[in-house]
Design an enzyme around this catalytic site. Structure first.
Site, PDB file in Angstrom:
ATOM      1  N   ASN A 209       0.847  -1.202   0.000  1.00 32.76           N
ATOM      2  CA  ASN A 209       0.000   0.000   0.000  1.00 32.76           C
ATOM      3  C   ASN A 209       0.879   1.247   0.000  1.00 32.76           C
ATOM      4  O   ASN A 209       2.096   1.150  -0.033  1.00 32.76           O
ATOM      5  CB  ASN A 209      -0.961  -0.022   1.195  1.00 32.76           C
ATOM      6  CG  ASN A 209      -0.207  -0.024   2.505  1.00 32.76           C
ATOM      7  OD1 ASN A 209       0.489   0.917   2.826  1.00 32.76           O
ATOM      8  ND2 ASN A 209      -0.326  -1.115   3.249  1.00 32.76           N
ATOM      9  N   PRO A 305      -2.927 -11.714  10.440  1.00 31.00           N
ATOM     10  CA  PRO A 305      -3.204 -11.471  11.862  1.00 31.00           C
ATOM     11  C   PRO A 305      -3.376  -9.977  12.096  1.00 31.00           C
ATOM     12  O   PRO A 305      -2.766  -9.162  11.401  1.00 31.00           O
ATOM     13  CB  PRO A 305      -1.935 -11.982  12.553  1.00 31.00           C
ATOM     14  CG  PRO A 305      -0.877 -11.980  11.514  1.00 31.00           C
ATOM     15  CD  PRO A 305      -1.570 -12.225  10.209  1.00 31.00           C
ATOM     16  N   ASP A 306      -4.210  -9.620  13.055  1.00 31.79           N
ATOM     17  CA  ASP A 306      -4.398  -8.201  13.395  1.00 31.79           C
ATOM     18  C   ASP A 306      -3.471  -7.878  14.564  1.00 31.79           C
ATOM     19  O   ASP A 306      -3.690  -8.332  15.690  1.00 31.79           O
ATOM     20  CB  ASP A 306      -5.853  -7.925  13.754  1.00 31.79           C
ATOM     21  CG  ASP A 306      -6.121  -6.430  13.806  1.00 31.79           C
ATOM     22  OD1 ASP A 306      -5.388  -5.734  14.532  1.00 31.79           O
ATOM     23  OD2 ASP A 306      -7.038  -5.966  13.106  1.00 31.79           O
ATOM     24  N   ILE A 307      -2.433  -7.096  14.282  1.00 30.22           N
ATOM     25  CA  ILE A 307      -1.391  -6.832  15.290  1.00 30.22           C
ATOM     26  C   ILE A 307      -1.940  -5.981  16.423  1.00 30.22           C
ATOM     27  O   ILE A 307      -1.724  -6.268  17.607  1.00 30.22           O
ATOM     28  CB  ILE A 307      -0.179  -6.164  14.611  1.00 30.22           C
ATOM     29  CG1 ILE A 307       0.432  -7.172  13.638  1.00 30.22           C
ATOM     30  CG2 ILE A 307       0.850  -5.704  15.630  1.00 30.22           C
ATOM     31  CD1 ILE A 307       1.021  -6.592  12.411  1.00 30.22           C
ATOM     32  N   PHE A 325      -4.390   3.409  14.852  1.00 33.80           N
ATOM     33  CA  PHE A 325      -4.732   4.446  13.876  1.00 33.80           C
ATOM     34  C   PHE A 325      -5.888   3.894  13.057  1.00 33.80           C
ATOM     35  O   PHE A 325      -6.025   2.677  12.916  1.00 33.80           O
ATOM     36  CB  PHE A 325      -3.540   4.756  12.959  1.00 33.80           C
ATOM     37  CG  PHE A 325      -2.707   5.921  13.432  1.00 33.80           C
ATOM     38  CD1 PHE A 325      -1.914   5.801  14.563  1.00 33.80           C
ATOM     39  CD2 PHE A 325      -2.729   7.131  12.753  1.00 33.80           C
ATOM     40  CE1 PHE A 325      -1.147   6.870  15.013  1.00 33.80           C
ATOM     41  CE2 PHE A 325      -1.971   8.211  13.181  1.00 33.80           C
ATOM     42  CZ  PHE A 325      -1.182   8.085  14.317  1.00 33.80           C
ATOM     43  N   LYS A 343     -11.403  -3.547  18.002  1.00 36.63           N
ATOM     44  CA  LYS A 343     -10.011  -3.990  18.168  1.00 36.63           C
ATOM     45  C   LYS A 343      -9.569  -3.975  19.627  1.00 36.63           C
ATOM     46  O   LYS A 343      -8.483  -4.448  19.949  1.00 36.63           O
ATOM     47  CB  LYS A 343      -9.088  -3.127  17.319  1.00 36.63           C
ATOM     48  CG  LYS A 343      -9.441  -3.184  15.824  1.00 36.63           C
ATOM     49  CD  LYS A 343      -8.232  -3.033  14.947  1.00 36.63           C
ATOM     50  CE  LYS A 343      -8.610  -3.096  13.480  1.00 36.63           C
ATOM     51  NZ  LYS A 343      -7.492  -3.520  12.642  1.00 36.63           N
TER      52      LYS A 343
HETATM   53  O1  PMT Z   1       2.867   6.224   6.444  1.00 34.73           O
HETATM   54  P1  PMT Z   1       2.325   7.566   6.043  1.00 34.73           P
HETATM   55  O2  PMT Z   1       2.484   7.828   4.569  1.00 34.73           O
HETATM   56  O3  PMT Z   1       2.879   8.688   6.898  1.00 34.73           O
HETATM   57  O4  PMT Z   1       0.753   7.549   6.294  1.00 34.73           O
HETATM   58  C1  PMT Z   1       0.271   7.455   7.580  1.00 34.73           C
HETATM   59  C2  PMT Z   1      -0.906   6.446   7.692  1.00 34.73           C
HETATM   60  C3  PMT Z   1      -2.074   6.954   6.886  1.00 34.73           C
HETATM   61  C4  PMT Z   1      -0.474   5.078   7.187  1.00 34.73           C
HETATM   62  C5  PMT Z   1      -1.239   6.366   9.226  1.00 34.73           C
HETATM   63  O5  PMT Z   1      -1.567   7.631   9.700  1.00 34.73           O
HETATM   64  C6  PMT Z   1      -2.409   5.395   9.468  1.00 34.73           C
HETATM   65  O6  PMT Z   1      -3.572   5.739   9.376  1.00 34.73           O
HETATM   66  N1  PMT Z   1      -2.082   4.136   9.797  1.00 34.73           N
HETATM   67  C7  PMT Z   1      -3.031   3.039   9.929  1.00 34.73           C
HETATM   68  C8  PMT Z   1      -3.380   2.515   8.572  1.00 34.73           C
HETATM   69  C9  PMT Z   1      -4.339   1.341   8.612  1.00 34.73           C
HETATM   70  O7  PMT Z   1      -3.960   0.260   8.293  1.00 34.73           O
HETATM   71  O8  PMT Z   1      -5.516   1.596   9.100  1.00 34.73           O
HETATM   72  P2  PMT Z   1      -6.712   0.511   9.297  1.00 34.73           P
HETATM   73  O9  PMT Z   1      -7.877   1.339   9.573  1.00 34.73           O
HETATM   74  O10 PMT Z   1      -6.731  -0.424   8.136  1.00 34.73           O
HETATM   75  O11 PMT Z   1      -6.251  -0.300  10.566  1.00 34.73           O
HETATM   76  C10 PMT Z   1      -6.629   0.067  11.879  1.00 34.73           C
HETATM   77  C11 PMT Z   1      -5.535  -0.224  12.854  1.00 34.73           C
HETATM   78  O12 PMT Z   1      -5.290  -1.619  12.914  1.00 34.73           O
HETATM   79  C12 PMT Z   1      -4.199   0.425  12.578  1.00 34.73           C
HETATM   80  O13 PMT Z   1      -3.654   0.813  13.804  1.00 34.73           O
HETATM   81  C13 PMT Z   1      -3.372  -0.677  11.946  1.00 34.73           C
HETATM   82  O14 PMT Z   1      -1.985  -0.526  12.214  1.00 34.73           O
HETATM   83  C14 PMT Z   1      -3.945  -1.895  12.664  1.00 34.73           C
HETATM   84  N2  PMT Z   1      -3.881  -3.146  11.904  1.00 34.73           N
HETATM   85  C15 PMT Z   1      -4.606  -3.320  10.779  1.00 34.73           C
HETATM   86  C16 PMT Z   1      -4.606  -4.525  10.132  1.00 34.73           C
HETATM   87  C17 PMT Z   1      -3.825  -5.589  10.664  1.00 34.73           C
HETATM   88  N3  PMT Z   1      -3.769  -6.751  10.064  1.00 34.73           N
HETATM   89  N4  PMT Z   1      -3.104  -5.393  11.774  1.00 34.73           N
HETATM   90  C18 PMT Z   1      -3.127  -4.193  12.401  1.00 34.73           C
HETATM   91  O15 PMT Z   1      -2.466  -4.024  13.426  1.00 34.73           O
END
Ligand code: PMT
Length: 400
Positions: A209, A305-307, A325, A343
């Site tokens: 991504n 896996p969801d970290i 985030f 989460k």
């Molecule tokens: O890296 P940059 O270019 O500076 O951009 C920053 C960002 C947009 C990447 C950052 O600010 C951000 O939003 N990060 C989270 C991106 C994301 O994956 O969001 P999500 O809504 O899909 O996931 C929610 C949360 O679960 C996040 O904390 C993510 O790290 C976590 N996650 C998601 C999927 C997974 N399999 N494991 C996770 O831990």
């Protein structure tokens, strides 16, 4: 600022030693008191007189000098410092540090000290990549020695690659972070995830991504600056490893989970990485060939896996504060609120990543801090400012 901080600078023998003079100037400009130890080889590159003029202090050179020892014994040199900084940290001095060899003033001070030590390695690329140096660095890191650099670039020996000493301003930043030891997060451990993950399809292709890692890396820097001992687990980015932060490089979501689990226990975890939700169910051992009657391949996906959810459900090992985030393209706050509950994290930082927002890869971000108490809108600001504000809130959480 470094007002009142005492830095013992050990200048060793490498071409990069000339940068130590600029480093002294910058440190003193920020209010630090600098005292210098110059090795015999270091004196081939920098004159004692230059160092003496810039530090406005005596330059210490000889372990067995009657005057040096009577004025300021080698133990006292380290006792009187808040931080020891080695510039340049040559392959030889690093090897001595690892082995505990004390055969001159610099190595003796380094062996005798109980103060934090920051090294700025500089050497030829092959020396840096030699298994002996790789192992020495690994051991020194495990012992808590901090590293800044080396960076990649053209080298004095005419080669290109990693091994170039960091620039003085980067070393100053690392020193400021190392001395954050008195900050509000001093004694706390922080874990930050950053960047994208790469999920292999075959040996040459992967699913990824647009995350640049800027937001996550900035958070790691901000937490370290407040004194937290910080581990950054990052997917592939173009960013340099932040000074004063222990950085672990991974590619896939499963590797990220493993690295995060290994970094526990932690007081706070901030998951800013854009982890791929899916990986291919099977990875081809060889490059998938184009053409033939079968047409384009169909990729079967499996869930990663969801970290964040794993950290939030880590039982006795759960960090005291777990922050996620949420990258959303519509109804940002309500989606993030629901994601926080699902989460199991304490706070979630919601950001709009819709096309045109510039959030992915850009320097600015507009976020909403969502917690049990509700949501708070922050104005648009630089990712560094978002990181500082979040780090301040984390510090308040632990100190209030
Ligand atoms: O890296 P940059 O270019 O500076 O951009 C920053 C960002 C947009 C990447 C950052 O600010 C951000 O939003 N990060 C989270 C991106 C994301 O994956 O969001 P999500 O809504 O899909 O996931 C929610 C949360 O679960 C996040 O904390 C993510 O790290 C976590 N996650 C998601 C999927 C997974 N399999 N494991 C996770 O831990």
């Amino acid at each position: 600022m470094l007002r009142g901080k005492r830095v013992l600078l050990i200048v060793a023998g490498g071409i990069a030693a000339f940068k130590s003079l600029e480093l002294v100037r910058r440190l003193r400009g920020r209010g630090a008191m600098v005292r210098a130890v110059l090795t015999e080889a270091g004196a081939e590159f920098v004159t004692p007189l230059s160092l003496q003029a810039l530090t406005e202090d005596k330059v210490y050179r000889d372990l067995f000098s009657l005057t040096d020892e009577s004025e300021m014994g080698h133990i006292q040199l380290s006792r009187d410092a808040d931080l020891l900084v080695v510039v340049p940290a040559t392959a030889n001095l690093l090897a001595k540090m690892r082995a505990g060899i004390a055969d001159d003033l610099a190595s003796t001070v380094l062996l005798a000290t109980d103060k934090p030590v920051l090294v700025a390695p500089a050497m030829n690329v092959r020396m840096w990549q030699h298994p002996a140096t790789v192992e020495n660095i690994q051991v020194l890191r495990q012992r808590g020695v901090l590293l800044v650099g080396p960076t990649e670039g053209d080298m004095a020996c005419g080669e290109f690659g990693p091994g170039r000493m960091s620039e003085p301003e980067e070393i100053v930043a690392a020193i400021e972070q190392a001395l954050g030891a008195g900050g509000p997060l001093s004694g706390r451990r922080a874990l930050v995830t950053s960047g994208p993950t790469w999920e292999p399809i075959d040996p040459v292709r992967y699913i990824a991504n647009r995350s640049s890692g800027k937001q996550g890396h900035a958070i790691a820097v901000a937490l370290a600056r407040l004194g937290a001992s910080t581990t950054l687990v990052t997917g592939p980015t173009r960013l340099a490893d932040p000074a004063g932060v222990h950085t672990v490089h991974i590619e896939s979501a499963r590797e990220m989970l493993e690295a995060c689990s290994a970094a526990l226990p932690a007081d706070v975890a901030v998951c800013a990485a854009a982890v791929a939700d899916w990986r291919t169910a099977q990875q081809a051992g060889q490059k998938i060939k184009k053409g033939g009657n079968a047409g384009p391949p169909t990729l079967e996906l499996a869930e990663n896996p969801d970290i964040l959810a794993s950290l939030a459900a880590a039982g006795a090992k759960r960090p005291g504060l777990v922050i996620g985030f949420a990258a959303e393209t519509e109804t940002v706050v309500s989606h993030a609120t629901e994601k926080r509950r699902r989460k199991g994290c304490d706070w979630i930082v919601a950001n709009d990543v819709s096309p045109g927002s510039g959030t992915f890869g850009g320097d600015d971000n507009t976020v909403h801090l969502v917690s049990e108490a509700g949501s708070e809108d922050w104005p648009r600001m630089g990712k560094d400012a978002v990181a500082s504000r979040l780090a301040d809130r984390i510090a308040t959480f632990f100190t209030a």
